[in-house]
Structures are given as structure tokens and as C-alpha cells.
Design a protein around this motif. Structure first.
Motif, PDB file in Angstrom:
ATOM      1  N   LEU A 165       0.829  -1.210   0.000  1.00 24.86           N
ATOM      2  CA  LEU A 165       0.000   0.000   0.000  1.00 24.86           C
ATOM      3  C   LEU A 165       0.863   1.259   0.000  1.00 24.86           C
ATOM      4  O   LEU A 165       0.543   2.242  -0.683  1.00 24.86           O
ATOM      5  CB  LEU A 165      -0.950  -0.006   1.197  1.00 24.86           C
ATOM      6  N   ALA A 166       1.952   1.236   0.754  1.00 30.01           N
ATOM      7  CA  ALA A 166       2.860   2.390   0.780  1.00 30.01           C
ATOM      8  C   ALA A 166       3.506   2.592  -0.594  1.00 30.01           C
ATOM      9  O   ALA A 166       3.700   3.730  -1.030  1.00 30.01           O
ATOM     10  CB  ALA A 166       3.925   2.217   1.850  1.00 30.01           C
ATOM     11  N   ALA A 167       3.810   1.495  -1.275  1.00 30.30           N
ATOM     12  CA  ALA A 167       4.404   1.602  -2.618  1.00 30.30           C
ATOM     13  C   ALA A 167       3.399   2.155  -3.619  1.00 30.30           C
ATOM     14  O   ALA A 167       3.763   2.919  -4.516  1.00 30.30           O
ATOM     15  CB  ALA A 167       4.908   0.241  -3.078  1.00 30.30           C
ATOM     16  N   LEU A 168       2.138   1.795  -3.464  1.00 29.71           N
ATOM     17  CA  LEU A 168       1.109   2.213  -4.418  1.00 29.71           C
ATOM     18  C   LEU A 168       0.515   3.580  -4.100  1.00 29.71           C
ATOM     19  O   LEU A 168      -0.197   4.143  -4.924  1.00 29.71           O
ATOM     20  CB  LEU A 168      -0.011   1.171  -4.462  1.00 29.71           C
ATOM     21  N   HIS A 169       0.801   4.107  -2.918  1.00 30.38           N
ATOM     22  CA  HIS A 169       0.242   5.399  -2.523  1.00 30.38           C
ATOM     23  C   HIS A 169       1.064   6.507  -3.154  1.00 30.38           C
ATOM     24  O   HIS A 169       2.204   6.745  -2.774  1.00 30.38           O
ATOM     25  CB  HIS A 169       0.256   5.515  -0.993  1.00 30.38           C
ATOM     26  N   PHE A 170       0.475   7.185  -4.120  1.00 31.46           N
ATOM     27  CA  PHE A 170       1.231   8.176  -4.877  1.00 31.46           C
ATOM     28  C   PHE A 170       1.209   9.572  -4.266  1.00 31.46           C
ATOM     29  O   PHE A 170       1.962  10.426  -4.662  1.00 31.46           O
ATOM     30  CB  PHE A 170       0.725   8.234  -6.328  1.00 31.46           C
TER      31      PHE A 170
END
Length: 168
Positions: A54-59
Motif C-alpha cells: 500500500l505504501a508503494a502504491l500510494h502516490f
């Protein structure tokens, strides 16, 4: 900065997937039967991997988002770290001082309420004290504990390193 955080969090998620993959390999191929504490560790590592993903996908990148990611990561990492630490402690007890084996996790989930199952599992039993596998003198739960602590440190570094680089 965004690319470093994206790849750093993706690497954390991949590491969690690797830990889970090895746990499944050890169970299915090597024939090790996971105890209830092992299953709880798997759930915690899965949750940690989801937080990394989720942290990687949170732009949306901001100081507040960085702090939320770091806080959530620490909160989620605390669970598998506690369970693995408890498991290591149970394994370090003298023979005969740990209660005898209880019911399987599947049976307990069918019969007892969830919080009762959690309490019973975290107190551990004879099946949790058995060490089937070790590497460099450390059991699998000890390696899980080290991996979770390392992943928590990695996640904090990835989430908060942009702050020290002078990012607004």
C-alpha cells in the motif's frame, strides 16, 4: 525521491512475500507442520507485506503521508515481532516446563471465539516449543523475528529518508 520510496516499499513487500513463500515451501515440500504461533507469524508477515504494498502504491507524497506510512508499518510490524519473540521465548524454556500440546488451530477456531483462540495460541503449547529447523543456530521463529525487525527498520528508512533529504 518518489522512485526510491516506490522501489524501497516494493522491495519490503517482496521480502515479505519471500518469507511467506519459504514458510509454505517448508510446510509443503520439507514437511514441517506449522504450529499455531507459526501461523500467527505468517498472518503478521502478510499484513506487513500489505502495508509495504500500500505504501508503494500510494502516490500522494507528503510529510504527513510519510509519517502515516511509518507509523502504520511500526504498528503492524509489532504483531509478528511480538509473536516471533514469544515463540523464541517458549522454545528457550527447559523441556517439560511448557504446557503439553493442545488442540490444532483449525479446531480451536471452529470451537472457541476468536479472542479465546488468540489468548490460547499466545500462551503457546508443547508443539510451539519443538525446534524442527535451524540455521546458524537460530530457529525459524528467531529468523522471523530478525527479518521483521530488519523490515521495520527498512520501512522506516524508506518512509522517512525523504524528510532528511530536504523534501518539502
Amino acid at each position: 525521491m518518489v522512485a526510491r520510496r516506490l522501489w524501497g516499499n516494493a522491495a519490503g513487500a517482496a521480502a515479505c512475500a519471500g518469507l511467506l513463500g519459504y514458510a509454505i515451501y517448508a510446510e509443503r515440500v520439507l514437511g514441517f507442520e506449522p504450529c499455531p504461533l507459526c501461523m500467527f507469524q505468517r498472518a503478521g508477515v502478510l499484513a506487513l507485506g500489505i502495508v509495504f504494498l500500500l505504501a508503494a502504491l500510494h502516490f500522494r507524497r507528503s510529510r504527513r503521508a510519510d509519517a502515516v506510512h511509518a507509523g502504520l508499518l511500526l504498528l503492524v510490524a509489532a504483531f509478528p515481532a511480538y509473536v516471533a519473540g514469544r515463540h523464541v521465548w517458549i522454545q528457550s524454556q527447559p523441556a517439560g516446563s511448557v504446557p503439553s500440546c493442545g488442540a490444532s488451530l483449525d479446531f480451536m477456531l471452529d470451537v472457541f471465539p476468536l479472542m479465546t483462540v488468540v489468548r490460547k495460541v499466545l500462551t503457546g503449547g508443547g508443539e510451539c516449543a519443538k525446534i524442527d529447523w535451524s540455521l546458524l543456530g537460530l530457529s525459524m521463529p528467531a529468523w522471523v523475528l530478525l527479518a521483521v525487525l530488519a523490515l521495520a527498520g527498512w520501512g522506516l528508512w524508506v518512509s522517512l529518508s525523504a524528510r532528511s533529504a530536504g523534501r518539502a
